[in-house]
Enzyme design. Structure first.
Site, PDB file in Angstrom:
ATOM      1  N   SER A 240       2.899  -1.908  10.165  1.00  0.00           N
ATOM      2  CA  SER A 240       4.535  -1.922  10.504  1.00  0.00           C
ATOM      3  C   SER A 240       5.127  -3.346  10.217  1.00  0.00           C
ATOM      4  CB  SER A 240       4.794  -1.612  12.165  1.00  0.00           C
ATOM      5  OG  SER A 240       4.402  -0.135  12.023  1.00  0.00           O
TER       6      SER A 240
ATOM      7  N   ASN B 154       0.724  -1.076   0.148  1.00  0.00           N
ATOM      8  CA  ASN B 154       0.023  -0.040  -0.034  1.00  0.00           C
ATOM      9  C   ASN B 154       1.032   1.341  -0.006  1.00  0.00           C
ATOM     10  OD1 ASN B 154      -1.637   2.086   0.472  1.00  0.00           O
ATOM     11  ND2 ASN B 154      -2.042   1.533   2.616  1.00  0.00           N
TER      12      ASN B 154
ATOM     13  N   GLU C 225      -5.647  -4.430  10.506  1.00  0.00           N
ATOM     14  CA  GLU C 225      -4.535  -3.477  10.814  1.00  0.00           C
ATOM     15  C   GLU C 225      -4.949  -2.550  11.982  1.00  0.00           C
ATOM     16  OE1 GLU C 225      -2.448  -2.353   6.621  1.00  0.00           O
ATOM     17  OE2 GLU C 225      -4.067  -1.044   6.942  1.00  0.00           O
TER      18      GLU C 225
ATOM     19  N   HIS D 244      -9.476   1.619   4.621  1.00  0.00           N
ATOM     20  CA  HIS D 244      -8.196   1.818   5.244  1.00  0.00           C
ATOM     21  C   HIS D 244      -8.462   2.676   6.343  1.00  0.00           C
ATOM     22  CE1 HIS D 244      -4.282   2.847   6.237  1.00  0.00           C
ATOM     23  NE2 HIS D 244      -3.729   1.742   5.685  1.00  0.00           N
TER      24      HIS D 244
ATOM     25  N   LYS E  79       0.230   4.362  -0.239  1.00  0.00           N
ATOM     26  CA  LYS E  79      -0.403   5.690   0.051  1.00  0.00           C
ATOM     27  C   LYS E  79       0.015   6.633  -0.664  1.00  0.00           C
ATOM     28  CE  LYS E  79      -0.147   3.547   4.629  1.00  0.00           C
ATOM     29  NZ  LYS E  79      -0.023   3.434   6.171  1.00  0.00           N
TER      30      LYS E  79
ATOM     31  N   GLU F 223      -6.911   5.225   7.268  1.00  0.00           N
ATOM     32  CA  GLU F 223      -6.707   6.626   7.126  1.00  0.00           C
ATOM     33  C   GLU F 223      -7.794   7.443   6.294  1.00  0.00           C
ATOM     34  OE1 GLU F 223      -2.876   6.064   5.383  1.00  0.00           O
ATOM     35  OE2 GLU F 223      -1.971   5.419   7.064  1.00  0.00           O
TER      36      GLU F 223
ATOM     37  N   GLY G  83       2.382   2.489  10.464  1.00  0.00           N
ATOM     38  CA  GLY G  83       3.308   3.711  10.382  1.00  0.00           C
ATOM     39  C   GLY G  83       4.039   4.074  11.657  1.00  0.00           C
TER      40      GLY G  83
HETATM   41  P1  PGA Z   1       2.593   0.437   7.614  1.00  0.00           P
HETATM   42  O1  PGA Z   1       1.287   0.523   6.728  1.00  0.00           O
HETATM   43  O2  PGA Z   1       3.116  -0.868   7.068  1.00  0.00           O
HETATM   44  O3  PGA Z   1       3.347   1.772   7.077  1.00  0.00           O
HETATM   45  O4  PGA Z   1       2.494   0.433   8.857  1.00  0.00           O
HETATM   46  C1  PGA Z   1       0.241  -0.329   6.722  1.00  0.00           C
HETATM   47  C2  PGA Z   1      -0.776   0.296   6.309  1.00  0.00           C
HETATM   48  O5  PGA Z   1      -1.469   1.088   6.502  1.00  0.00           O
HETATM   49  O6  PGA Z   1      -1.638  -0.427   5.282  1.00  0.00           O
END
Ligand code: PGA
Length: 258
Positions: free
Chosen positions: A216, A13, A170, A99, A15, A101, A176
């Site tokens: 992460s 992903n 998640e 997601h 982003k 976000e 992140g």
């Molecule tokens: P990350 O993001 O691996 O940077 O923690 C995962 C995601 O938001 O899909």
């Protein structure tokens, strides 16, 4: 993972990272080091403007390209939005839906459900995300919260379509932050998600559903997470931006399964 009953999927992903030119450069590097074995499916979900470059660059590979969002409506006056048929026509195979976000920006469970149904109707594989906040985890309501998110997201999906859905767990506190869920914590919730799918769609469908962990996940911790029986892959943010790290995670999915 359990390759006997379901697919393993390593999905990136991106982003809001990388331009179309950077996408092309990334894919060239990735192709040079991509393992030949076929132990898992591979997806890269990229910003909309990068989709054409990503599709072009991966045409002769087994990397599937995906979008990071879609609109549930077929067409019309939705300035700035992108429909599922546009994504299919552009060469997408996957789309991330719900997601955290995007939920943070106001996306509701009803929209997540409508987008999931629209994606399935268009022939896309929806990667439907769920996850709890740290506050929810600490107050002991993780399972109830996840149950609710999954039930609402999957409402109205027919029995013949459920196997096309990928679910990604998640935990918001792990995204992140560098703070990964332990393999036990991640397994516990992924197993719970399978139980919810079993209650909704029966045991055969639950056994065939691919459930990812995200938050992460990286080249250092992926092996242990992927060794869990109900974790069928990863949704990877930061580590999917670096070809070597992404490939290491793909290699980590090549392990004996239960
Ligand atoms: P990350 O993001 O691996 O940077 O923690 C995962 C995601 O938001 O899909």
């Amino acid at each position: 993972m359990n390759r006997k009953y379901r697919k393993t999927l390593i999905a990136g992903n991106w982003k809001m990272n990388k331009t179309p030119s950077e996408t092309k450069a990334f894919m060239t590097e990735l192709k040079a080091i991509l393992p030949r074995g076929r132990w898992c499916d591979i997806a890269l979900c990229v910003p909309s403007v990068c989709i054409p470059a990503a599709v072009r660059a991966t045409r002769d590979t087994r990397v599937g390209i995906g979008a990071e969002n879609c609109n549930a409506n077929a067409s019309g006056a939705y300035t700035g939005e992108i429909s599922t048929s546009m994504l299919v026509d552009a060469g997408c195979k996957y789309v991330i839906i719900g997601h955290s976000e995007r939920r943070e920006m106001g996306e509701t469970d009803a929209e997540v459900n409508a987008k999931t149904l629209a994606a399935l109707n268009a022939g896309l594989i929806p990667i439907v995300c769920c996850g709890e906040t740290l506050e929810q985890r600490e107050s002991g309501i993780t399972e109830e919260w996840i149950t609710m998110q999954i039930k609402l997201a999957l409402a109205g999906i027919s029995e013949d379509k459920i196997r096309k859905v990928v679910i990604a767990y998640e935990p918001i506190w792990a995204i992140g932050t560098g703070k990964t869920a332990t393999p036990e914590q991640a397994e516990e919730v992924c197993q719970h998600i399978r139980t919810v799918v079993r209650k909704l769609f029966g045991s055969k469908n639950a056994r065939a559903t691919t459930i990812l962990y995200g938050g992460s996940m990286n080249d250092k911790n992926a092996y242990e997470l992927l060794a869990q029986p109900d974790i069928d892959g990863g949704l990877i943010g930061g580590a999917s931006l670096v070809p070597e790290k992404f490939v290491k995670i793909i290699e980590d999915a090549n392990q004996p399964t239960t």
